[in-house]
Motif scaffolding. Structure first.
Motif, PDB file in Angstrom:
ATOM      1  N   PRO A 130      37.405  43.772  -7.445  1.00  0.00           N
ATOM      2  CA  PRO A 130      38.748  43.225  -7.699  1.00  0.00           C
ATOM      3  C   PRO A 130      39.846  44.278  -7.902  1.00  0.00           C
ATOM      4  N   ASP A 131      39.565  45.352  -8.638  1.00  0.00           N
ATOM      5  CA  ASP A 131      40.596  46.375  -8.854  1.00  0.00           C
ATOM      6  C   ASP A 131      41.046  47.005  -7.541  1.00  0.00           C
ATOM      7  N   GLY A 166      40.608  45.834  -4.506  1.00  0.00           N
ATOM      8  CA  GLY A 166      41.214  44.812  -3.657  1.00  0.00           C
ATOM      9  C   GLY A 166      42.677  44.597  -3.996  1.00  0.00           C
ATOM     10  N   LEU A 167      42.973  44.524  -5.280  1.00  0.00           N
ATOM     11  CA  LEU A 167      44.366  44.323  -5.696  1.00  0.00           C
ATOM     12  C   LEU A 167      45.219  45.506  -5.256  1.00  0.00           C
ATOM     13  N   CYS A 168      44.723  46.718  -5.408  1.00  0.00           N
ATOM     14  CA  CYS A 168      45.491  47.901  -4.967  1.00  0.00           C
ATOM     15  C   CYS A 168      45.760  47.869  -3.471  1.00  0.00           C
ATOM     16  N   GLY A 195      45.833  45.268  -1.398  1.00  0.00           N
ATOM     17  CA  GLY A 195      46.582  44.133  -0.857  1.00  0.00           C
ATOM     18  C   GLY A 195      45.699  43.161  -0.098  1.00  0.00           C
ATOM     19  N   THR A 196      44.390  43.436  -0.065  1.00  0.00           N
ATOM     20  CA  THR A 196      43.421  42.490   0.465  1.00  0.00           C
ATOM     21  C   THR A 196      42.046  42.902  -0.060  1.00  0.00           C
ATOM     22  N   ILE A 197      41.136  41.939  -0.191  1.00  0.00           N
ATOM     23  CA  ILE A 197      39.780  42.286  -0.622  1.00  0.00           C
ATOM     24  C   ILE A 197      38.892  42.650   0.564  1.00  0.00           C
ATOM     25  N   PHE A 198      39.396  42.467   1.791  1.00  0.00           N
ATOM     26  CA  PHE A 198      38.583  42.670   2.985  1.00  0.00           C
ATOM     27  C   PHE A 198      38.934  44.015   3.657  1.00  0.00           C
TER      28      PHE A 198
END
Lengths: 90, 190, 64
Positions: free
Chosen positions: C30-31, C33-35, C37-40
């Protein structure tokens, strides 16, 4: 060290979990058969709910219209509101 | 219906007052390719989408765009709130200040007020999905131009983040187009 | 029917756009991914490119 993370750190954790849930949500909307993504989503949602509960205990409700517990006093009206946090510079 | 989550989707900080940058960034608030346009476009198109999946995608992306609109608002607010009048004048924001002080208003970078003419809701889902894919590309390009203009690394970081979201949205609308095209062509077989 | 979500629509389908569907393999924590701008990871598309950033940083270091 008082055992609680600071407000900004806790909020970042919620933002990270919530954002992960949003990105998984959008993925599931176009891939509704993906059970692995669904399991991920459920796990993240549970962690998010836990982290929100902790933040709300300390700082008041995060959601309106009955979605968060109201607590002992109506802290919903308290500042800072989200855009006010952004302008606090060290 | 909608509820409000009392947090920004992504944290926003600015290095200091910067009305000149605010004047450009505000275009993603009230301009032709901004987040208000995106949000209302998708939220109004969703009523006539042909499948639960397409309705879900338009509803969820439309809702996320409201959160992005709030992030842009937080940027503009932060860049204006402590700005002295001299800087506001130097930035050519005299007219905006006269009409709005430092409040948020829906205008483009050149001060053109928002209009529903920025969006279309054509009814035909294939048409609407192409409109949406184009909108995401226009938003992406606009964020790139704003990144080129930005002299504040904190602001640039947020612009980069918002730009990445447009790319993800484009992907989801593309997948929705695939699905709707397949759904409609299957229904023609009688 | 071979047309559909996971396959290109093929030569029979002129005047139709198709976007390659994403396949979920892995995601950022999650950290991260947030940085990003997508988790993928496969959807990350930086601007400007990392090479340009490196070149710009090198040029600025030279000026000092």
């Amino acid at each position: 060290m008082n055992g609680f993370p600071d407000r900004e750190q806790l909020l970042w954790r919620i933002q990270a979990l919530s954002f992960t849930a949003v990105d998984l949500n959008l993925y599931l909307d176009t891939h509704p058969w993906d059970t692995r993504a669904l399991a991920d989503y459920n796990q993240i949602s549970a962690a998010l709910a836990q982290t929100r509960a902790l933040y709300e205990q300390l700082y008041g409700p995060m959601l309106n219209f009955g979605m968060s517990c109201g607590g002992d006093s109506w802290r919903w009206v308290e500042e800072p509101w989200p855009w006010q946090i952004s302008t606090r510079r060290a | 219906m909608w509820i409000y989550d009392k947090k920004l989707q992504f944290p926003v900080r600015v290095s200091g007052p910067n009305p000149r940058l605010a004047k450009s960034v505000i275009t993603q608030y009230g301009g032709p390719d901004g987040e208000l346009a995106a949000s209302l476009r998708y939220l109004t198109q969703r009523y006539t989408m042909p499948t639960g999946r397409s309705i879900a995608t338009l509803t969820d992306i439309g809702t996320e765009e409201l959160a992005h609109m709030e992030i842009v608002a937080a940027l503009v607010y932060g860049l204006l709130v402590d700005a002295p009048i001299s800087e506001i004048k130097a930035a050519g924001l005299d007219g905006y200040y006269a009409d709005h002080d430092k409040a948020l208003y829906f205008v483009s970078a050149e001060g053109v007020p928002w209009t529903a003419a920025y969006i279309q809701s054509k009814g035909d889902p294939i048409t609407d999905l192409h409109e949406n894919m184009a909108a995401e590309q226009k938003a992406r390009s606009t964020y790139e131009y704003l990144i080129n203009l930005s002299d504040d690394p904190e602001v640039t970081n947020v612009l980069r983040w918002l730009r990445e979201r447009e790319i993800v949205h484009f992907q989801r609308f593309g997948e929705t187009l695939n699905h709707v095209q397949e759904y409609l062509s299957a229904r023609k077989v009688f | 029917m071979t047309t559909g979500f996971n396959n290109p629509l093929g030569t029979g389908h002129l005047a139709m756009a198709f976007v390659c569907p994403q396949e979920y393999i892995t995601r950022f924590n999650p950290d991260e991914g947030l940085c990003q701008g997508t988790i993928f990871p496969e959807l990350v598309s930086p601007y400007p490119t990392y090479q340009l950033l490196l070149r710009t940083a090198a040029k600025e270091a030279q000026k000092e």
